[in-house]
Design an enzyme around this catalytic site. Structure first.
Site, mmCIF file in Angstrom:
data_model
loop_
_atom_site.group_PDB
_atom_site.id
_atom_site.type_symbol
_atom_site.label_atom_id
_atom_site.label_comp_id
_atom_site.label_asym_id
_atom_site.label_seq_id
_atom_site.Cartn_x
_atom_site.Cartn_y
_atom_site.Cartn_z
ATOM 1 N N GLN A 154 0.807 -1.219 0.000
ATOM 2 C CA GLN A 154 0.000 0.000 0.000
ATOM 3 C C GLN A 154 0.842 1.272 0.000
ATOM 4 O O GLN A 154 0.340 2.333 -0.370
ATOM 5 C CB GLN A 154 -0.931 -0.006 1.210
ATOM 6 C CG GLN A 154 -1.983 -1.100 1.160
ATOM 7 C CD GLN A 154 -2.796 -1.173 2.424
ATOM 8 O OE1 GLN A 154 -2.395 -1.793 3.396
ATOM 9 N NE2 GLN A 154 -3.949 -0.520 2.438
ATOM 10 N N ARG B 94 4.747 0.974 12.536
ATOM 11 C CA ARG B 94 4.463 -0.390 12.113
ATOM 12 C C ARG B 94 4.436 -0.436 10.583
ATOM 13 O O ARG B 94 3.631 0.252 9.952
ATOM 14 C CB ARG B 94 3.132 -0.866 12.686
ATOM 15 C CG ARG B 94 2.775 -2.275 12.230
ATOM 16 C CD ARG B 94 1.481 -2.797 12.849
ATOM 17 N NE ARG B 94 1.165 -4.061 12.180
ATOM 18 C CZ ARG B 94 0.077 -4.288 11.469
ATOM 19 N NH1 ARG B 94 -0.843 -3.337 11.324
ATOM 20 N NH2 ARG B 94 -0.119 -5.458 10.887
ATOM 21 N N HIS C 90 1.854 -8.866 5.041
ATOM 22 C CA HIS C 90 0.635 -8.066 5.079
ATOM 23 C C HIS C 90 -0.071 -8.269 3.731
ATOM 24 O O HIS C 90 -0.114 -7.380 2.890
ATOM 25 C CB HIS C 90 0.974 -6.601 5.322
ATOM 26 C CG HIS C 90 -0.213 -5.756 5.700
ATOM 27 N ND1 HIS C 90 -0.227 -4.944 6.812
ATOM 28 C CD2 HIS C 90 -1.423 -5.591 5.119
ATOM 29 C CE1 HIS C 90 -1.381 -4.297 6.885
ATOM 30 N NE2 HIS C 90 -2.126 -4.676 5.853
ATOM 31 N N ASN D 149 -0.376 -10.255 9.116
ATOM 32 C CA ASN D 149 -1.419 -9.274 9.332
ATOM 33 C C ASN D 149 -2.747 -9.840 8.841
ATOM 34 O O ASN D 149 -2.865 -10.268 7.690
ATOM 35 C CB ASN D 149 -1.132 -7.982 8.571
ATOM 36 C CG ASN D 149 -2.271 -6.973 8.703
ATOM 37 O OD1 ASN D 149 -2.383 -6.290 9.716
ATOM 38 N ND2 ASN D 149 -3.158 -6.904 7.699
ATOM 39 N N GLU D 150 -3.717 -9.865 9.732
ATOM 40 C CA GLU D 150 -5.089 -10.245 9.386
ATOM 41 C C GLU D 150 -5.178 -11.517 8.543
ATOM 42 O O GLU D 150 -5.788 -11.526 7.469
ATOM 43 C CB GLU D 150 -5.787 -9.103 8.662
ATOM 44 C CG GLU D 150 -5.959 -7.864 9.491
ATOM 45 C CD GLU D 150 -6.706 -6.747 8.776
ATOM 46 O OE1 GLU D 150 -7.149 -5.821 9.466
ATOM 47 O OE2 GLU D 150 -6.835 -6.798 7.540
ATOM 48 N N ASN E 53 -6.422 -5.494 15.071
ATOM 49 C CA ASN E 53 -6.934 -4.482 14.150
ATOM 50 C C ASN E 53 -8.439 -4.376 14.363
ATOM 51 O O ASN E 53 -9.161 -5.362 14.218
ATOM 52 C CB ASN E 53 -6.655 -4.867 12.695
ATOM 53 C CG ASN E 53 -5.184 -4.806 12.341
ATOM 54 O OD1 ASN E 53 -4.355 -4.398 13.145
ATOM 55 N ND2 ASN E 53 -4.857 -5.203 11.127
ATOM 56 N N TYR F 264 -11.983 -1.803 13.784
ATOM 57 C CA TYR F 264 -12.587 -0.615 13.188
ATOM 58 C C TYR F 264 -14.069 -0.487 13.513
ATOM 59 O O TYR F 264 -14.564 0.611 13.694
ATOM 60 C CB TYR F 264 -12.437 -0.647 11.664
ATOM 61 C CG TYR F 264 -11.026 -0.509 11.153
ATOM 62 C CD1 TYR F 264 -10.522 0.715 10.717
ATOM 63 C CD2 TYR F 264 -10.181 -1.614 11.094
ATOM 64 C CE1 TYR F 264 -9.224 0.836 10.242
ATOM 65 C CE2 TYR F 264 -8.878 -1.508 10.620
ATOM 66 C CZ TYR F 264 -8.404 -0.276 10.202
ATOM 67 O OH TYR F 264 -7.119 -0.155 9.737
ATOM 68 N N GLU G 259 -4.099 -1.552 14.431
ATOM 69 C CA GLU G 259 -4.775 -0.683 13.460
ATOM 70 C C GLU G 259 -6.096 -0.221 14.037
ATOM 71 O O GLU G 259 -6.838 -1.005 14.629
ATOM 72 C CB GLU G 259 -5.067 -1.407 12.136
ATOM 73 C CG GLU G 259 -3.890 -1.651 11.244
ATOM 74 C CD GLU G 259 -4.300 -2.298 9.911
ATOM 75 O OE1 GLU G 259 -5.459 -2.100 9.469
ATOM 76 O OE2 GLU G 259 -3.472 -3.017 9.338
ATOM 77 N N TRP H 206 -4.342 3.694 11.775
ATOM 78 C CA TRP H 206 -4.292 3.472 10.328
ATOM 79 C C TRP H 206 -4.896 4.708 9.689
ATOM 80 O O TRP H 206 -6.095 4.930 9.801
ATOM 81 C CB TRP H 206 -5.073 2.209 9.913
ATOM 82 C CG TRP H 206 -4.892 1.966 8.448
ATOM 83 C CD1 TRP H 206 -5.651 2.470 7.425
ATOM 84 C CD2 TRP H 206 -3.846 1.211 7.829
ATOM 85 N NE1 TRP H 206 -5.156 2.087 6.213
ATOM 86 C CE2 TRP H 206 -4.043 1.305 6.434
ATOM 87 C CE3 TRP H 206 -2.768 0.482 8.300
ATOM 88 C CZ2 TRP H 206 -3.193 0.680 5.523
ATOM 89 C CZ3 TRP H 206 -1.944 -0.141 7.404
ATOM 90 C CH2 TRP H 206 -2.158 -0.035 6.021
ATOM 91 N N GLU I 78 -5.828 1.462 -1.113
ATOM 92 C CA GLU I 78 -6.658 0.676 -0.196
ATOM 93 C C GLU I 78 -7.209 -0.574 -0.871
ATOM 94 O O GLU I 78 -8.407 -0.755 -1.065
ATOM 95 C CB GLU I 78 -7.781 1.548 0.380
ATOM 96 C CG GLU I 78 -7.321 2.553 1.421
ATOM 97 C CD GLU I 78 -6.814 1.888 2.702
ATOM 98 O OE1 GLU I 78 -7.134 0.703 2.931
ATOM 99 O OE2 GLU I 78 -6.096 2.555 3.468
ATOM 100 N N TRP I 79 -6.299 -1.471 -1.260
ATOM 101 C CA TRP I 79 -6.635 -2.793 -1.781
ATOM 102 C C TRP I 79 -7.642 -2.721 -2.928
ATOM 103 O O TRP I 79 -7.428 -1.950 -3.856
ATOM 104 C CB TRP I 79 -7.075 -3.710 -0.633
ATOM 105 C CG TRP I 79 -6.063 -3.769 0.466
ATOM 106 C CD1 TRP I 79 -6.199 -3.328 1.750
ATOM 107 C CD2 TRP I 79 -4.703 -4.261 0.392
ATOM 108 N NE1 TRP I 79 -5.037 -3.528 2.469
ATOM 109 C CE2 TRP I 79 -4.107 -4.102 1.663
ATOM 110 C CE3 TRP I 79 -3.939 -4.836 -0.645
ATOM 111 C CZ2 TRP I 79 -2.789 -4.489 1.928
ATOM 112 C CZ3 TRP I 79 -2.624 -5.218 -0.378
ATOM 113 C CH2 TRP I 79 -2.074 -5.043 0.899
ATOM 114 N N PHE J 293 -7.696 7.070 4.448
ATOM 115 C CA PHE J 293 -7.611 6.778 5.879
ATOM 116 C C PHE J 293 -6.520 7.586 6.571
ATOM 117 O O PHE J 293 -6.335 7.449 7.778
ATOM 118 C CB PHE J 293 -7.304 5.286 6.090
ATOM 119 C CG PHE J 293 -8.495 4.379 6.052
ATOM 120 C CD1 PHE J 293 -9.161 4.021 7.220
ATOM 121 C CD2 PHE J 293 -8.945 3.850 4.851
ATOM 122 C CE1 PHE J 293 -10.256 3.161 7.189
ATOM 123 C CE2 PHE J 293 -10.032 2.989 4.799
ATOM 124 C CZ PHE J 293 -10.688 2.639 5.985
#
Length: 509
Positions: free
Chosen positions: A46, A103, A148, A193-194, A334, A336, A409, A458, A465-466, A474
């Site tokens: 990213q 990070r 990630h 990550n995730e 993470n 949100y 995040e 984040w 963003e993917w 963000f």
């Protein structure tokens, strides 16, 4: 550098003083320990760009984003925000915020373009050494994530990536190289990550590479949504265990660092007070986040998953069980947003997210009787519900016996609206309100005993963003995606003041 309207300043000041529970309080009221990490987060794909520079190989995301129709705006991360060339500028932004940690993730394909089937790219090693040294020179602790979402495309081509147990060997080989060349200075490591989102989006819905799914779940040319997510997850869990075993046996004593994993957590509220819906909310946690943490911490999959899936879940061998005993040093979280959950096992419910058998028969929605769980944002699934932060952290504390936690995040999305002036975009008062509210909720959990060691926003910058491409923002800093100029937003100013206040508090206690 940014221009903030008078109205925006007034709103910002209002947000800073939202209530008497605001964190900008007296010295003795701060819940943050002296070594608490305040930072910002990013990822290699990213942020870095330079996608084929200096010997880097193709990653799965390099390939995925160049397939027409995969990214909503047709963009890619070839340049991203060019941190590969602008890292010193970005470190200066971190210094201006006053944060003490950053990070970031390492691009596996930049270190090993062909995985363990090729040579180490020492130009890539030098880049990360320069980044790490530059951070430390400014008093900023590097916090490194090994994966990630992006991995060398070579591994997908050779053996279908995480669908093969060969991935465990490759990840161990890669992790060993990173520990060897960076571990004398990097003291915080996250393996993945995730991974829960990595397998859900990669192997169930097919939105992320390798874009595998059944027709019932998405639009893919191949895959099995009811089996492959569990195979991939199993190999990722054991890849984590492989890396931790290497770190414990070869590097931990001399390097003195800590190693963990970062999992995405939603908070799941039962949509009613019925026993069925309460059980469904427990299943939602089991099938989303506990899916990964239970094996790493307890050595087995969650009971709810075993009861529903049976032989669909892979088994851990005796050797696997031994590796899993190495566990982790911290849980990266993470977080949100939150969801309501409705039972689909004991009662009928609409088809939707989470309602299938392999998702735990727990339909997830963010509305109850037409009322949203919190204020909507510009992301379809992100609603503002600060209470979810306190409840989720408390849940993790209780379930995992208060293993140290780091909020890796947390952030707020705003749509990239070209009709707005820069003055309007940097006036991001809603982001200030979001971060302030979630930090309030976090400190409530900490005062109740949750062992939280850090908080990372984040993100430092607006970025790629993917599948959303550059349609979402963000960042604490606005990025002009044409010129790559960075401009602080109101949220950067607020976070700077917040961090400074708590640094002062800790120095005076």
């Amino acid at each position: 550098m940014g221009f903030v309207s008078l109205y925006g300043v007034l709103l910002l000041l209002q947000a800073i003083n939202l209530s008497e529970s605001s964190h900008l309080k007296s010295v003795k009221d701060s819940p943050f320990p002296p070594n608490f990490l305040f930072g910002t987060a990013s990822s290699s794909y990213q942020f870095e760009g330079a996608y084929l520079s200096d010997g880097k190989g193709l990653s799965n995301w390099d390939v995925h984003t160049h397939i027409p129709g995969k990214i909503i705006d047709g963009s890619n991360g070839d340049v991203a925000v060019d941190q590969y060339h602008r890292y010193q500028e970005d470190i200066d932004l971190m210094v201006s915020l006053g944060v003490n940690s950053y990070r970031f993730s390492i691009s596996w394909a930049r270190i090993l373009p062909k995985g363990r089937f090729g040579d180490v790219n020492f130009v890539g090693i030098r880049y990360y050494n320069k980044l790490i040294d530059a951070l430390l020179l400014k008093g900023i602790q590097p916090f490194v994530t090994l994966v990630h979402f992006d991995l060398p495309q070579e591994l997908e081509a050779r053996y279908k990536g995480f669908l093969s147990s060969e991935s465990q060997k490759d990840f161990g080989y890669y992790a060993n190289i990173c520990f060897k060349y960076f571990g004398d200075r990097v003291k915080l490591w996250a393996t993945f990550n995730e991974p829960n989102y990595q397998v859900i989006l990669g192997y169930r819905s097919g939105q992320f590479p390798p874009s595998r799914c059944s027709s019932y779940f998405g639009n893919c040319t191949e895959g099995n949504s009811e089996n492959e997510p569990f195979v991939a997850a199993h190999n990722i869990i054991l890849s984590h265990a492989t890396a931790v075993q290497i770190y414990r046996t070869k590097y931990e004593k001399d390097q003195g660092g800590s190693i963990g994993i970062v999992v995405h957590f939603h908070w799941f509220e039962p949509i009613s007070n019925s026993t069925a819906d309460k059980l469904a909310s427990e299943r939602a946690q089991a099938f989303f986040s506990n899916w990964f943490l239970d094996p790493i911490i307890f050595g087995k999959y969650p009971r709810e998953m075993v009861e529903i899936l049976g032989s669909t879940l892979p088994e851990f061998s005796n050797n696997d069980q031994e590796k899993l005993k190495n566990g982790l040093d911290f849980i990266g979280i993470n977080h949100y947003t939150s969801f309501y959950v409705q039972d689909c096992m004991y009662s009928s419910c609409k088809i939707g997210r989470g309602s299938s058998e392999t998702e735990g028969f727990c339909r997830q929605t963010q509305q109850r009787n037409g009322v949203p769980i919190g204020q909507p944002t510009d992301s379809d699934i992100l609603y503002v519900y600060p209470d979810g932060m306190e409840k989720m952290v408390t849940y993790v504390k209780d379930r995992y016996k208060n293993v140290p936690m780091i909020i890796t995040e947390n952030g707020y999305d705003e749509a990239n609206n070209p009709k707005l002036s820069i003055e309007e975009v940097v006036d991001d008062v809603r982001r200030v309100e979001y971060i302030s509210g979630y930090l309030d909720a976090l400190t409530t959990a900490m005062r109740k005993g949750a062992d939280v060691r850090g908080y990372f926003v984040w993100s430092l910058l607006d970025n790629f963003e993917w599948t959303g491409g550059y349609t979402h923002r963000f960042g604490l800093h606005y990025v002009d995606f044409a010129t790559l100029e960075r401009i602080p937003k109101s949220s950067a100013t607020w976070f700077k003041e917040f961090v400074a206040t708590h640094k002062l508090s800790k120095s005076n206690i």
